[in-house]
Write a protein that holds these residues in place. Sequence first.
Motif, PDB file in Angstrom:
ATOM      1  N   GLU A  32      -8.033   0.528   6.834  1.00  0.00           N
ATOM      2  CA  GLU A  32      -7.806   0.449   5.389  1.00  0.00           C
ATOM      3  C   GLU A  32      -6.907  -0.730   5.018  1.00  0.00           C
ATOM      4  O   GLU A  32      -7.126  -1.384   3.993  1.00  0.00           O
ATOM      5  N   THR A  88      -9.604   2.798  -0.111  1.00  0.00           N
ATOM      6  CA  THR A  88      -8.556   1.911  -0.601  1.00  0.00           C
ATOM      7  C   THR A  88      -8.898   1.455  -2.012  1.00  0.00           C
ATOM      8  O   THR A  88      -9.999   0.956  -2.252  1.00  0.00           O
ATOM      9  N   HIS A 138      -8.879  -3.849   4.592  1.00  0.00           N
ATOM     10  CA  HIS A 138      -9.456  -4.029   3.257  1.00  0.00           C
ATOM     11  C   HIS A 138      -8.450  -4.712   2.326  1.00  0.00           C
ATOM     12  O   HIS A 138      -8.818  -5.575   1.523  1.00  0.00           O
ATOM     13  N   VAL A 139      -7.185  -4.319   2.433  1.00  0.00           N
ATOM     14  CA  VAL A 139      -6.152  -4.954   1.622  1.00  0.00           C
ATOM     15  C   VAL A 139      -6.046  -6.437   1.966  1.00  0.00           C
ATOM     16  O   VAL A 139      -6.005  -7.302   1.077  1.00  0.00           O
ATOM     17  N   TYR A 186      -1.921  -1.445  -3.852  1.00  0.00           N
ATOM     18  CA  TYR A 186      -3.094  -0.691  -3.445  1.00  0.00           C
ATOM     19  C   TYR A 186      -2.718   0.759  -3.158  1.00  0.00           C
ATOM     20  O   TYR A 186      -1.581   1.053  -2.776  1.00  0.00           O
ATOM     21  N   ASP A 196      -7.716  -0.887  -5.366  1.00  0.00           N
ATOM     22  CA  ASP A 196      -6.897  -1.989  -5.860  1.00  0.00           C
ATOM     23  C   ASP A 196      -6.281  -1.549  -7.189  1.00  0.00           C
ATOM     24  O   ASP A 196      -6.992  -1.316  -8.167  1.00  0.00           O
ATOM     25  N   VAL A 237      -4.030   3.856  -0.756  1.00  0.00           N
ATOM     26  CA  VAL A 237      -4.865   4.224   0.385  1.00  0.00           C
ATOM     27  C   VAL A 237      -4.810   5.739   0.545  1.00  0.00           C
ATOM     28  O   VAL A 237      -3.726   6.323   0.659  1.00  0.00           O
ATOM     29  N   TYR A 270      -6.698   9.023   2.783  1.00  0.00           N
ATOM     30  CA  TYR A 270      -7.537   9.261   3.962  1.00  0.00           C
ATOM     31  C   TYR A 270      -7.389  10.707   4.404  1.00  0.00           C
ATOM     32  O   TYR A 270      -6.353  11.351   4.181  1.00  0.00           O
ATOM     33  N   PHE A 290       0.331   5.276   0.913  1.00  0.00           N
ATOM     34  CA  PHE A 290      -0.592   6.054   1.741  1.00  0.00           C
ATOM     35  C   PHE A 290      -0.520   7.525   1.353  1.00  0.00           C
ATOM     36  O   PHE A 290       0.575   8.100   1.231  1.00  0.00           O
ATOM     37  N   ALA A 339       0.819  -1.212   0.000  1.00  0.00           N
ATOM     38  CA  ALA A 339       0.000   0.000   0.000  1.00  0.00           C
ATOM     39  C   ALA A 339       0.851   1.259   0.000  1.00  0.00           C
ATOM     40  O   ALA A 339       1.834   1.363   0.731  1.00  0.00           O
TER      41      ALA A 339
END
Length: 252
Positions: free
Chosen positions: A82, A52, A85-86, A60, A54, A62, A64, A41, A39
């Motif tokens: 988050e 999040t 979710h991954v 991924y 894909d 992310v 926020y 961020f 991920a």
Amino acid sequence: MTNDSTAQDRQLLHDYSRETRDPYVQRLLAELLGHVNRAGFERTAGAGGGNTRDLGQGQYAVSYAYTPDTTRADHLAVLVHELTHVAVNQAYGSRMLNFPVPPLSAAEENRVRDETPGREEDFQNAALRRTDARRRDAYVDLVIGNVQRLLDELRGSGLPAERQRAIRTKLTDHMRARPYHEYDGVLSHVLTWSDLDGVDRSSAFYRSLTAMVAQTADWRAAGDITLPRRRRGFFRRLGRTLAAALGMSRRR
């Protein structure tokens, strides 16, 4: 090379994993940190939660909302949410739905993409329509019942009143909007808040929450979920009553 927020957020999660003494948080973070390098961020201005996406190939993005007055507890809870979710998507390959779903055909993928480009929720809904309705309903029955149990037990959690209000909102608003998508992530979020804000670990709320967190972690580890057999009369009455109270609905 990672950007500053990605490096900082990964470090924040690693630091938290070393400092927490909660065994359920430790187990969850051990799982999530196995995915943290997947991920990137990004912190955004304004209010709201996280998102999040894909990117394919196990990567991924992310994003926020973050402001200078965001507390460490809120910051970590969003990151843990988050990353859950991954972990869900890596476990099930399900467009981040909380259980395996039948893959869409190439024609179905193209149809959804052409109708509403950029709306991941529409791909999720198309996959849900291909999922056995009884299985979907049994899953929602489970979620509704567990949410109601946590709400009933929250008052005795020992958490500050402000945090209890935030948890109540998280359980009702997120579950009401997207129970298939948010269950695992919200449980992770609430567990992080509870750990950092000093939950009473002898309380019924903590025992119920950690049992639910452990169950979803077991499901992800197995790559599938195990649902209780539905008791038609009881769960139907319970589901209708609680769905009306929480504003939740089963998607057909």
